[in-house]
Each structure stands twice: as C-alpha cells, then as structure tokens.
Design a protein around this motif. Structure first.
Motif, PDB file in Angstrom:
ATOM      1  N   THR A  20      -5.970 -14.101  11.419  1.00 16.64           N
ATOM      2  CA  THR A  20      -6.884 -13.049  11.869  1.00 16.64           C
ATOM      3  C   THR A  20      -6.724 -11.793  11.007  1.00 16.64           C
ATOM      4  O   THR A  20      -7.712 -11.202  10.570  1.00 16.64           O
ATOM      5  CB  THR A  20      -6.637 -12.718  13.358  1.00 16.64           C
ATOM      6  N   ALA A  21      -5.491 -11.398  10.741  1.00 12.44           N
ATOM      7  CA  ALA A  21      -5.234 -10.223   9.903  1.00 12.44           C
ATOM      8  C   ALA A  21      -5.714 -10.468   8.475  1.00 12.44           C
ATOM      9  O   ALA A  21      -6.267  -9.570   7.830  1.00 12.44           O
ATOM     10  CB  ALA A  21      -3.756  -9.872   9.913  1.00 12.44           C
ATOM     11  N   ALA A  22      -5.525 -11.692   7.970  1.00 11.05           N
ATOM     12  CA  ALA A  22      -5.968 -12.037   6.614  1.00 11.05           C
ATOM     13  C   ALA A  22      -7.490 -12.015   6.527  1.00 11.05           C
ATOM     14  O   ALA A  22      -8.065 -11.508   5.557  1.00 11.05           O
ATOM     15  CB  ALA A  22      -5.417 -13.398   6.212  1.00 11.05           C
ATOM     16  N   GLU A  23      -8.162 -12.547   7.549  1.00 14.94           N
ATOM     17  CA  GLU A  23      -9.633 -12.557   7.548  1.00 14.94           C
ATOM     18  C   GLU A  23     -10.206 -11.146   7.573  1.00 14.94           C
ATOM     19  O   GLU A  23     -11.274 -10.887   7.018  1.00 14.94           O
ATOM     20  CB  GLU A  23     -10.146 -13.362   8.742  1.00 14.94           C
ATOM     21  N   ALA A  24      -9.501 -10.210   8.178  1.00 19.68           N
ATOM     22  CA  ALA A  24      -9.965  -8.820   8.238  1.00 19.68           C
ATOM     23  C   ALA A  24      -9.986  -8.162   6.860  1.00 19.68           C
ATOM     24  O   ALA A  24     -10.679  -7.163   6.658  1.00 19.68           O
ATOM     25  CB  ALA A  24      -9.083  -8.014   9.189  1.00 19.68           C
ATOM     26  N   LEU A  25      -9.262  -8.725   5.909  1.00 20.33           N
ATOM     27  CA  LEU A  25      -9.206  -8.167   4.548  1.00 20.33           C
ATOM     28  C   LEU A  25     -10.237  -8.770   3.601  1.00 20.33           C
ATOM     29  O   LEU A  25     -10.388  -8.316   2.464  1.00 20.33           O
ATOM     30  CB  LEU A  25      -7.796  -8.375   3.968  1.00 20.33           C
ATOM     31  N   GLN A  26     -10.936  -9.794   4.039  1.00 24.92           N
ATOM     32  CA  GLN A  26     -11.889 -10.506   3.179  1.00 24.92           C
ATOM     33  C   GLN A  26     -12.898  -9.549   2.547  1.00 24.92           C
ATOM     34  O   GLN A  26     -13.446  -8.671   3.197  1.00 24.92           O
ATOM     35  CB  GLN A  26     -12.638 -11.568   3.979  1.00 24.92           C
ATOM     36  N   GLY A  27     -13.090  -9.704   1.233  1.00 27.06           N
ATOM     37  CA  GLY A  27     -14.062  -8.903   0.492  1.00 27.06           C
ATOM     38  C   GLY A  27     -13.535  -7.584  -0.041  1.00 27.06           C
ATOM     39  O   GLY A  27     -14.216  -6.918  -0.819  1.00 27.06           O
ATOM     40  N   ARG A  28     -12.345  -7.196   0.323  1.00 27.41           N
ATOM     41  CA  ARG A  28     -11.800  -5.922  -0.151  1.00 27.41           C
ATOM     42  C   ARG A  28     -11.278  -6.041  -1.568  1.00 27.41           C
ATOM     43  O   ARG A  28     -10.728  -7.061  -1.965  1.00 27.41           O
ATOM     44  CB  ARG A  28     -10.679  -5.443   0.761  1.00 27.41           C
ATOM     45  N   THR A  29     -11.434  -4.966  -2.323  1.00 31.85           N
ATOM     46  CA  THR A  29     -10.896  -4.940  -3.678  1.00 31.85           C
ATOM     47  C   THR A  29      -9.411  -4.639  -3.632  1.00 31.85           C
ATOM     48  O   THR A  29      -8.928  -3.966  -2.715  1.00 31.85           O
ATOM     49  CB  THR A  29     -11.596  -3.894  -4.566  1.00 31.85           C
ATOM     50  N   VAL A  30      -8.710  -5.158  -4.624  1.00 37.60           N
ATOM     51  CA  VAL A  30      -7.280  -4.922  -4.750  1.00 37.60           C
ATOM     52  C   VAL A  30      -7.071  -4.191  -6.071  1.00 37.60           C
ATOM     53  O   VAL A  30      -7.530  -4.653  -7.123  1.00 37.60           O
ATOM     54  CB  VAL A  30      -6.487  -6.249  -4.745  1.00 37.60           C
ATOM     55  N   SER A  31      -6.395  -3.046  -6.012  1.00 37.80           N
ATOM     56  CA  SER A  31      -6.140  -2.288  -7.241  1.00 37.80           C
ATOM     57  C   SER A  31      -4.661  -2.011  -7.364  1.00 37.80           C
ATOM     58  O   SER A  31      -3.904  -2.120  -6.405  1.00 37.80           O
ATOM     59  CB  SER A  31      -6.947  -0.990  -7.259  1.00 37.80           C
ATOM     60  N   SER A  32      -4.267  -1.656  -8.574  1.00 38.90           N
ATOM     61  CA  SER A  32      -2.869  -1.421  -8.879  1.00 38.90           C
ATOM     62  C   SER A  32      -2.759  -0.163  -9.732  1.00 38.90           C
ATOM     63  O   SER A  32      -3.647   0.126 -10.542  1.00 38.90           O
ATOM     64  CB  SER A  32      -2.313  -2.625  -9.651  1.00 38.90           C
ATOM     65  N   GLU A  33      -1.686   0.570  -9.549  1.00 39.44           N
ATOM     66  CA  GLU A  33      -1.431   1.762 -10.360  1.00 39.44           C
ATOM     67  C   GLU A  33      -0.963   1.321 -11.744  1.00 39.44           C
ATOM     68  O   GLU A  33      -0.023   0.535 -11.860  1.00 39.44           O
ATOM     69  CB  GLU A  33      -0.377   2.643  -9.704  1.00 39.44           C
TER      70      GLU A  33
END
Length: 174
Positions: free
Chosen positions: A67-80
């Motif tokens: 459920t927590a993983a599905e809530a992140l679907q479609g989000r971009t991931v960025s790094s410094e």
C-alpha cells in the motif's frame, strides 16, 4: 543540484519494493543502499536495491508494504549531484554539463551562434537542442558534426555545414 535519476513505476510484491524507470547512467551509484534520494518532495533513504527480470527494484526507508509502495507510483526520484562532477571520461558528458553551453562554428570559434537548451536521447543517437535566434534546432551529437566540447570555455563546436543550424539554408543548397 537535484538531478532526476528515475521515476517510480509500480509496486513489486508485498514488502514495499518499487520498480524504478531509470533515468541515470549510474543506477548502482544513485540507488546504492544508504544513499539519499528525493521522492517527490520527500527525502528518503535507499534500504536496498537489486535487479530482477531486467528491472531495478528499490526498497525505501519507511515503505514497508504494498500500500505504501503504491502510494509512490508515478513520482520522480532525484538525487543531489555536485554540479562540477564529471563522468571520468573525456568524451562523455552529463546533460547538465551541456545545457547552457554556447555553440560556435568550427570556422568562427569566437562568434557564438546559439546555445544548447536541452539534450534529447533518441533511439539512434543523442541530439543537442540548440537555440539559434528564436528557433530550436536539433543537432545530432556525433563527433562528425560536433567535433569538440570544451567545458572550461563553455563552448560546443559544430561543423559549418549548410542547413545544420539553419534548416531554411538546406533548401537553398539543393
């Protein structure tokens, strides 16, 4: 500087792993256990990462179930990323190093004719998007057309080929 390194595709399994659509040449480094990433607006730590059936699976700190993983679907991931960081090879560049460079012709290296506004990664080859006046022109990023990139002077040298930077001129050559 924050650089997009991926996008969360979907949940995998029931323990909170997510699949990542990779947007970096260094996924092993950017998604290494213990590294910090920004998911949307939230800072998160990578607990683990592994390859599975050709995809990158990542477990993020605090994401403990599907459920927590599905809530992140479609989000971009960025790094410094340090803006001065180089690839380690003289013939390879990060997009962020190329965007903003002035474009000069090999025949007139002291007179800028445009500026790199983006890099497009197409199936056949990469292209530099060059703003010339008020229009954008795509230049194949191959050595025959772009013989040199000089990060120190902030220039990209392009061969003086009729029609390359002025598509209207290509019709005149025929």
């Amino acid at each position: 500087m924050q650089v997009v390194v991926g996008r969360i595709s979907r949940a995998h399994g029931i323990r909170g792993e997510v699949t990542i659509d990779i947007r970096t040449d260094e996924p092993e480094r950017r998604f290494a256990p213990g590294s910090s990433v920004r998911v949307g607006e939230q800072e998160m730590q990578v607990r683990s990462s592994r390859r599975h059936s050709g995809r990158l699976l990542v477990q993020l700190e605090g994401v403990v179930d599907r459920t927590a993983a599905e809530a992140l679907q479609g989000r971009t991931v960025s790094s410094e990323v340090d803006p001065d960081e180089a690839t380690g090879r003289s013939d390879e560049f990060y997009d962020r190093q190329l965007v903003g460079l002035e474009v000069v012709l090999a025949s007139a290296p002291d007179a800028p004719v445009g500026r790199v506004t983006a890099v497009q990664h197409l199936p056949a080859q990469d292209h530099l998007v060059v703003r010339v006046g008020t229009q954008d022109v795509m230049v194949p990023f191959v050595e025959a057309l772009v013989p040199s990139v000089d990060l120190q002077t902030g220039t990209v040298t392009v061969v003086d080929l009729p029609g390359l930077l002025d598509p209207d001129a290509a019709d005149e050559v025929r």
